[in-house]
Design an enzyme around this catalytic site. Structure first.
Site, PDB file in Angstrom:
ATOM      1  N   TYR A 160       0.646   4.879  13.624  1.00  0.00           N
ATOM      2  CA  TYR A 160      -0.264   4.546  12.520  1.00  0.00           C
ATOM      3  C   TYR A 160      -1.339   3.567  12.976  1.00  0.00           C
ATOM      4  O   TYR A 160      -2.516   3.679  12.617  1.00  0.00           O
ATOM      5  CB  TYR A 160       0.517   3.913  11.363  1.00  0.00           C
ATOM      6  CG  TYR A 160       1.008   4.888  10.330  1.00  0.00           C
ATOM      7  CD1 TYR A 160       0.119   5.547   9.480  1.00  0.00           C
ATOM      8  CD2 TYR A 160       2.366   5.142  10.177  1.00  0.00           C
ATOM      9  CE1 TYR A 160       0.573   6.434   8.519  1.00  0.00           C
ATOM     10  CE2 TYR A 160       2.831   6.033   9.212  1.00  0.00           C
ATOM     11  CZ  TYR A 160       1.924   6.673   8.390  1.00  0.00           C
ATOM     12  OH  TYR A 160       2.369   7.562   7.437  1.00  0.00           O
ATOM     13  N   ARG A 162       5.529   7.469  -7.127  1.00  0.00           N
ATOM     14  CA  ARG A 162       4.440   8.093  -7.878  1.00  0.00           C
ATOM     15  C   ARG A 162       4.844   9.225  -8.810  1.00  0.00           C
ATOM     16  O   ARG A 162       4.052   9.644  -9.645  1.00  0.00           O
ATOM     17  CB  ARG A 162       3.384   8.624  -6.885  1.00  0.00           C
ATOM     18  CG  ARG A 162       2.637   7.538  -6.167  1.00  0.00           C
ATOM     19  CD  ARG A 162       1.699   8.112  -5.130  1.00  0.00           C
ATOM     20  NE  ARG A 162       2.419   8.681  -4.006  1.00  0.00           N
ATOM     21  CZ  ARG A 162       1.854   9.406  -3.037  1.00  0.00           C
ATOM     22  NH1 ARG A 162       0.551   9.656  -3.087  1.00  0.00           N
ATOM     23  NH2 ARG A 162       2.567   9.868  -2.037  1.00  0.00           N
ATOM     24  N   ARG A 182      11.923   7.246  -1.567  1.00  0.00           N
ATOM     25  CA  ARG A 182      10.748   7.077  -2.427  1.00  0.00           C
ATOM     26  C   ARG A 182      11.097   7.217  -3.906  1.00  0.00           C
ATOM     27  O   ARG A 182      10.263   7.647  -4.708  1.00  0.00           O
ATOM     28  CB  ARG A 182       9.629   8.071  -2.066  1.00  0.00           C
ATOM     29  CG  ARG A 182       9.040   7.862  -0.676  1.00  0.00           C
ATOM     30  CD  ARG A 182       7.789   8.710  -0.484  1.00  0.00           C
ATOM     31  NE  ARG A 182       7.331   8.658   0.885  1.00  0.00           N
ATOM     32  CZ  ARG A 182       6.838   9.703   1.550  1.00  0.00           C
ATOM     33  NH1 ARG A 182       6.736  10.882   0.965  1.00  0.00           N
ATOM     34  NH2 ARG A 182       6.435   9.576   2.796  1.00  0.00           N
ATOM     35  N   ARG A 207       0.594   0.765 -11.915  1.00  0.00           N
ATOM     36  CA  ARG A 207      -0.418   0.978 -10.861  1.00  0.00           C
ATOM     37  C   ARG A 207      -1.844   0.932 -11.415  1.00  0.00           C
ATOM     38  O   ARG A 207      -2.779   0.611 -10.672  1.00  0.00           O
ATOM     39  CB  ARG A 207      -0.130   2.331 -10.192  1.00  0.00           C
ATOM     40  CG  ARG A 207      -0.943   2.653  -8.966  1.00  0.00           C
ATOM     41  CD  ARG A 207      -0.534   1.837  -7.751  1.00  0.00           C
ATOM     42  NE  ARG A 207      -1.176   2.378  -6.578  1.00  0.00           N
ATOM     43  CZ  ARG A 207      -2.433   2.141  -6.230  1.00  0.00           C
ATOM     44  NH1 ARG A 207      -3.192   1.345  -6.971  1.00  0.00           N
ATOM     45  NH2 ARG A 207      -2.945   2.672  -5.129  1.00  0.00           N
ATOM     46  N   ASP A 225       6.507  -1.110   1.780  1.00  0.00           N
ATOM     47  CA  ASP A 225       5.904  -0.067   2.615  1.00  0.00           C
ATOM     48  C   ASP A 225       6.177  -0.386   4.074  1.00  0.00           C
ATOM     49  O   ASP A 225       6.255  -1.561   4.443  1.00  0.00           O
ATOM     50  CB  ASP A 225       4.392   0.018   2.371  1.00  0.00           C
ATOM     51  CG  ASP A 225       3.805   1.302   2.939  1.00  0.00           C
ATOM     52  OD1 ASP A 225       3.334   1.283   4.099  1.00  0.00           O
ATOM     53  OD2 ASP A 225       3.835   2.337   2.253  1.00  0.00           O
TER      54      ASP A 225
END
Length: 365
Positions: free
Chosen positions: A162, A37, A33, A46, A84
């Protein structure tokens, strides 16, 4: 479609050499990652675009992939395409949104096997996920050979979970109940995801990915018996079939990494299913992992991401201990034990990267 010859020559191949098990001058380092973020420049992009809009826009996905490489320079030895794991469920026909504060949400998850009829019967992976290929090809050019580029997928069990849970879950009770209530349908769904995954990974290599990682993020939620039944055979199929398909297409035999988070019990099995690298979460002691795997594979990891909140001294101390634990002759790719957390100070990561690079080079002199 670009070919390997048309991409800029690679200036730093340390990660590729280490992933193949070659003796290297220091442990290469990249971070799960790392494009994400915790970076203020990520939030600037974003502000104007939804998460999956970025994934589907090659120029934006490329921009975010390059952000940590531009920021940290020679402190990073690898890049990973901004995408993703849930693009595969989307390709299968399910709708997924990324909602602030909640994470991924499936508006209409699978509840019973009757819902499997909603999935596409034949998935044209190149058509459905071609935007990822375009992002990979563009990024290979924009990287200008600075570091190699990872492609990746989520493992079949993790994606299935998921698709049934409808998002994150503390218990995975809905997904797990399928394993026992509907074993035949479960295996059918896992096989369907596996087939798409193989196509997708081969396509990523064709587009320019130089390494591949399979993320089984929820592997540790299964018992050893259930992991061996519902996860291991499918991640093994992926490595076997991807290599076969790459050979048939005269594509590079790229290094493959398996990350089965929480599945410490499967460490021995994971060394024998065709992956070059086994990634460890922070709950596995590196010395124990080397003993169990008998140095048959390269190990990746594994500092607890939360240490990055502990201040510079704690980061340096923990990182130094980690590097020594993997050993001066250890086949090791440095990373965290999972993804970097979104509220980490980018300067704290810099301290970690600098420490690993310095200590690793020192002990291998």
């Amino acid at each position: 479609m670009s070919t390997a010859e048309s991409f800029p020559p690679l200036k730093n191949d340390l990660l590729l050499r280490a992933a193949r098990g070659e003796k290297v001058e220091r442990a290469p380092i990249w971070i799960m990652r790392q494009a994400g973020r915790y970076l203020p420049e990520f939030h600037e992009v974003r502000k104007n675009h939804s998460f999956f809009e970025i994934c589907r826009t090659p120029e934006l996905a490329c921009e975010l992939t390059l952000q940590p490489i531009d920021r940290y320079g020679t402190l990073l030895d690898g890049s990973i395409i901004f995408s993703d794991i849930l693009v595969i469920p989307q390709a299968l026909g399910l709708e997924v949104e990324m909602i602030a504060g909640r994470g991924p949400v499936f508006n209409d998850p699978l509840v019973t096997p009757d819902d499997l009829s909603r999935l596409k019967k034949d998935v044209d992976v190149d058509k459905e996920l071609g935007y990822v290929y375009d992002a990979i090809t563009l990024t290979r050019h924009k990287l200008e050979g600075r570091v190699p580029l990872f492609g990746f997928i989520g493992a079949p069990w993790t994606l299935m979970a998921y698709m049934i849970e409808g998002g994150g879950s503390k218990t995975l009770s809905k997904a797990k109940s399928w394993l026992w209530k509907y074993p035949t349908e479960t295996h059918g769904l896992l096989q369907k995801i596996t087939d798409v995954s193989v196509d997708f990974l081969v396509g990523q290599v064709r587009a320019g990915a130089q390494l591949l990682q399979v993320f089984d993020s929820w592997a540790g939620e299964l018992s050893p018996y259930d992991f061996n039944k519902f996860s291991l055979p499918y991640i093994q199929q992926i490595s076997t079939k991807v290599r076969q398909r790459l050979a048939e297409a005269n594509l590079p035999d790229v290094p493959m990494v398996i990350f089965a988070k929480g599945a410490w019990f499967a460490l021995e099995d994971l060394t024998d299913i065709g992956y070059n690298v086994v990634s460890l979460d922070w709950t596995i002691d590196p010395a124990y992992a080397r003993k169990v795997t008998k140095d048959k594979v390269v190990l990746q990891g594994n500092m607890d991401p939360s240490v990055l909140y502990g201040g510079d001294e704690a980061i340096r101390e923990t990182a130094t201990r980690m590097v020594h634990a993997f050993g001066k002759d250890g086949k090791h790719i440095a990373n965290l034990g999972h993804g970097i957390l979104p509220t980490v100070d980018p300067e704290a990561l810099k301290v970690y990267l600098e420490t690993v690079q310095r200590v690793s080079a020192e002990i291998r002199k």
